[in-house]
Design a protein around this motif. Sequence first.
Motif, PDB file in Angstrom:
ATOM      1  N   MET A 271       2.636  15.302  -2.161  1.00  0.00           N
ATOM      2  CA  MET A 271       2.879  16.514  -2.044  1.00  0.00           C
ATOM      3  C   MET A 271       1.972  17.122  -3.239  1.00  0.00           C
ATOM      4  O   MET A 271       1.763  18.730  -2.908  1.00  0.00           O
ATOM      5  N   MET A 272       2.547  16.983  -4.502  1.00  0.00           N
ATOM      6  CA  MET A 272       2.502  17.221  -5.414  1.00  0.00           C
ATOM      7  C   MET A 272       0.641  17.402  -5.636  1.00  0.00           C
ATOM      8  O   MET A 272       0.115  18.432  -6.081  1.00  0.00           O
ATOM      9  N   GLY A 273       0.135  16.410  -5.609  1.00  0.00           N
ATOM     10  CA  GLY A 273      -0.770  15.879  -5.311  1.00  0.00           C
ATOM     11  C   GLY A 273      -2.121  16.943  -4.853  1.00  0.00           C
ATOM     12  O   GLY A 273      -3.428  17.426  -5.215  1.00  0.00           O
ATOM     13  N   LEU A 274      -1.470  16.382  -3.297  1.00  0.00           N
ATOM     14  CA  LEU A 274      -2.523  17.385  -2.452  1.00  0.00           C
ATOM     15  C   LEU A 274      -2.489  18.784  -2.710  1.00  0.00           C
ATOM     16  O   LEU A 274      -3.426  19.479  -2.860  1.00  0.00           O
TER      17      LEU A 274
ATOM     18  N   ILE B   2     -11.964  15.292   3.073  1.00  0.00           N
ATOM     19  CA  ILE B   2     -11.948  14.857   1.039  1.00  0.00           C
ATOM     20  C   ILE B   2      -9.993  14.719   1.321  1.00  0.00           C
ATOM     21  O   ILE B   2      -9.487  14.005   0.220  1.00  0.00           O
ATOM     22  N   TYR B   3      -9.428  15.930   2.527  1.00  0.00           N
ATOM     23  CA  TYR B   3      -8.131  15.814   2.155  1.00  0.00           C
ATOM     24  C   TYR B   3      -7.937  13.868   3.404  1.00  0.00           C
ATOM     25  O   TYR B   3      -6.278  13.238   2.297  1.00  0.00           O
ATOM     26  N   ILE B   4      -8.141  13.787   3.750  1.00  0.00           N
ATOM     27  CA  ILE B   4      -7.385  12.433   4.711  1.00  0.00           C
ATOM     28  C   ILE B   4      -7.491  11.550   3.443  1.00  0.00           C
ATOM     29  O   ILE B   4      -7.174   9.854   2.716  1.00  0.00           O
ATOM     30  N   PHE B   5      -9.192  10.747   2.400  1.00  0.00           N
ATOM     31  CA  PHE B   5      -9.409  10.805   1.425  1.00  0.00           C
ATOM     32  C   PHE B   5      -7.606  10.862   0.303  1.00  0.00           C
ATOM     33  O   PHE B   5      -7.699   9.422   0.168  1.00  0.00           O
TER      34      PHE B   5
ATOM     35  N   PHE C  57      -4.899  11.281   0.343  1.00  0.00           N
ATOM     36  CA  PHE C  57      -4.314  10.408   1.289  1.00  0.00           C
ATOM     37  C   PHE C  57      -3.866   9.504   0.761  1.00  0.00           C
ATOM     38  O   PHE C  57      -2.674   8.999  -0.249  1.00  0.00           O
ATOM     39  N   PHE C  58      -5.218   8.324   0.642  1.00  0.00           N
ATOM     40  CA  PHE C  58      -4.602   7.595   0.609  1.00  0.00           C
ATOM     41  C   PHE C  58      -5.112   6.975  -1.137  1.00  0.00           C
ATOM     42  O   PHE C  58      -3.870   6.074  -1.542  1.00  0.00           O
ATOM     43  N   TYR C  59      -5.501   7.951  -1.085  1.00  0.00           N
ATOM     44  CA  TYR C  59      -5.893   7.900  -3.129  1.00  0.00           C
ATOM     45  C   TYR C  59      -4.553   8.158  -3.665  1.00  0.00           C
ATOM     46  O   TYR C  59      -3.880   7.489  -4.336  1.00  0.00           O
ATOM     47  N   LEU C  60      -3.812   9.205  -3.604  1.00  0.00           N
ATOM     48  CA  LEU C  60      -2.853   9.293  -3.565  1.00  0.00           C
ATOM     49  C   LEU C  60      -1.460   8.063  -3.784  1.00  0.00           C
ATOM     50  O   LEU C  60      -0.707   8.070  -4.105  1.00  0.00           O
ATOM     51  N   LEU C  61      -0.986   8.316  -2.120  1.00  0.00           N
ATOM     52  CA  LEU C  61      -0.395   6.409  -2.509  1.00  0.00           C
ATOM     53  C   LEU C  61      -0.614   5.484  -3.241  1.00  0.00           C
ATOM     54  O   LEU C  61       0.215   5.109  -3.595  1.00  0.00           O
TER      55      LEU C  61
ATOM     56  N   VAL D 238      -9.718   1.980  -0.898  1.00  0.00           N
ATOM     57  CA  VAL D 238      -8.867   2.554  -1.455  1.00  0.00           C
ATOM     58  C   VAL D 238      -7.253   2.424  -0.399  1.00  0.00           C
ATOM     59  O   VAL D 238      -6.012   2.103  -0.813  1.00  0.00           O
ATOM     60  N   ILE D 239      -7.213   2.101   0.879  1.00  0.00           N
ATOM     61  CA  ILE D 239      -6.470   1.490   1.255  1.00  0.00           C
ATOM     62  C   ILE D 239      -6.051   0.088   1.340  1.00  0.00           C
ATOM     63  O   ILE D 239      -4.844   0.387   0.876  1.00  0.00           O
ATOM     64  N   GLY D 240      -7.142  -0.309   0.349  1.00  0.00           N
ATOM     65  CA  GLY D 240      -6.574  -1.621  -0.010  1.00  0.00           C
ATOM     66  C   GLY D 240      -5.465  -1.665  -0.990  1.00  0.00           C
ATOM     67  O   GLY D 240      -4.456  -2.226  -1.294  1.00  0.00           O
ATOM     68  N   PHE D 241      -6.086  -0.750  -1.725  1.00  0.00           N
ATOM     69  CA  PHE D 241      -4.929  -0.455  -3.382  1.00  0.00           C
ATOM     70  C   PHE D 241      -3.810  -0.280  -2.847  1.00  0.00           C
ATOM     71  O   PHE D 241      -3.151  -0.161  -3.692  1.00  0.00           O
ATOM     72  N   ALA D 242      -3.813   0.421  -2.272  1.00  0.00           N
ATOM     73  CA  ALA D 242      -2.405   1.210  -1.541  1.00  0.00           C
ATOM     74  C   ALA D 242      -1.090   1.011  -1.310  1.00  0.00           C
ATOM     75  O   ALA D 242      -0.439   0.251  -1.826  1.00  0.00           O
ATOM     76  N   VAL D 243      -1.726  -0.131  -0.344  1.00  0.00           N
ATOM     77  CA  VAL D 243      -0.832  -1.805   0.903  1.00  0.00           C
ATOM     78  C   VAL D 243      -0.793  -2.238  -1.074  1.00  0.00           C
ATOM     79  O   VAL D 243       0.501  -2.872  -1.270  1.00  0.00           O
ATOM     80  N   PHE D 244      -1.327  -2.662  -1.303  1.00  0.00           N
ATOM     81  CA  PHE D 244      -1.094  -3.348  -3.114  1.00  0.00           C
ATOM     82  C   PHE D 244      -0.870  -3.481  -3.505  1.00  0.00           C
ATOM     83  O   PHE D 244       0.931  -3.975  -3.688  1.00  0.00           O
TER      84      PHE D 244
END
Length: 380
Positions: free
Chosen positions: A241-244, A269-272, A274-278, A361-367
Amino acid sequence: MNENKRKIRSQWSTLKFLLQKEFLQIFRDKTILKMIIALPVVQLLILPWAATFEQRNISLSVVDNDHSTFSRKLTEKITSSGYFRLADYSVSYSQALTAVERNDADLILEIPYRFEDDLIREQSAGIMISVNAVNGQKAGLGSAYLSQIINDFNQEIIPPDVQSGRQNRINVVPYYRYNTQMNYRNYMVPGILVMLVTLIGGVPAALNIVKEKETGTIEQINVTPIPKAIFILGKLIPFWMMGLLILTIGLIVAFIVYGLVPAGRLFNIYIFAFFYLLTFSGIGLLISTYSETQQQAMFVAFFFLIIFFLLSGLFTPISSMPHYAQAITRFNPVRYFVEVMRLVFMKGSGFSDIMPQLLHVIGFAVFFNGWAVWNYKKTS
């Protein structure tokens, strides 16, 4: 069924309790709150004025409509200069433009029909340079390099007209796509905004769990029946939330100060983001699970962040890096967000255009988040 509902309600209540605890800790520190507001504003006002660098390996698409000796010599001189590499040899301008839209080419050199005849008979000829100006730095230097090479070609290939005292000239007409004013800040501000979001998403998360270790509260949490995944999720959400929030503040500053408005949809931008911050919250929490002190976590986090930033294409285009460095950037999440920000801001790219970066990025987030949960469970 009722048992599952009770279990879900219990986990949701636990998560809300953890989130309340995390936000109380954040808001209790007034310095952090000031930094959240001041950091993106100050850095966005200063960093976009960063210096430019020399460009090499600029991708060039050639449209040779003349197929003459002069046109071939001109192409050979350009590609042998060391600044350009021939991305493709297109049969039409529309085909070359497709290569630019795929990011396979940075510049288009179109040589017209009767190029050689006009030089010999009319003592002048025109060629067109169409430049992908999303990267204003590369576009400006690339067109300047190309113009200088063409001027040298004038002197080498076409002798002066002795009778008139004039020299035959090739008239270069550049056209800058996506950044017609060649404003370097249009290229730098979206990338710097990525850096700010990364710092907020990664560094505080790296200090979070290790702070619990130093204060001793982690032992109290470990003896409770809180699931490990819920505990990690409770740590992730506040920094997400802080990142957004930082992203939103940065977009507002970019609009007010630089007049920058994304050519594409903010939703992408916000969808990307979201996963980038994760992803980066997960990296930070992973570092935190391995660290014993906040100082150790800080050094490790900044070690990786420096590498991520330098290999992201933020300041130096990836195409100008050595081949081994270009291969390493494929494992760099920052690279993909920088690409997406510039694509959406300057080219107006849609969701389908950023899908390859999003999948990475989704792959990075899961990993990384899976690794953080597993490692915390193992060492607690």
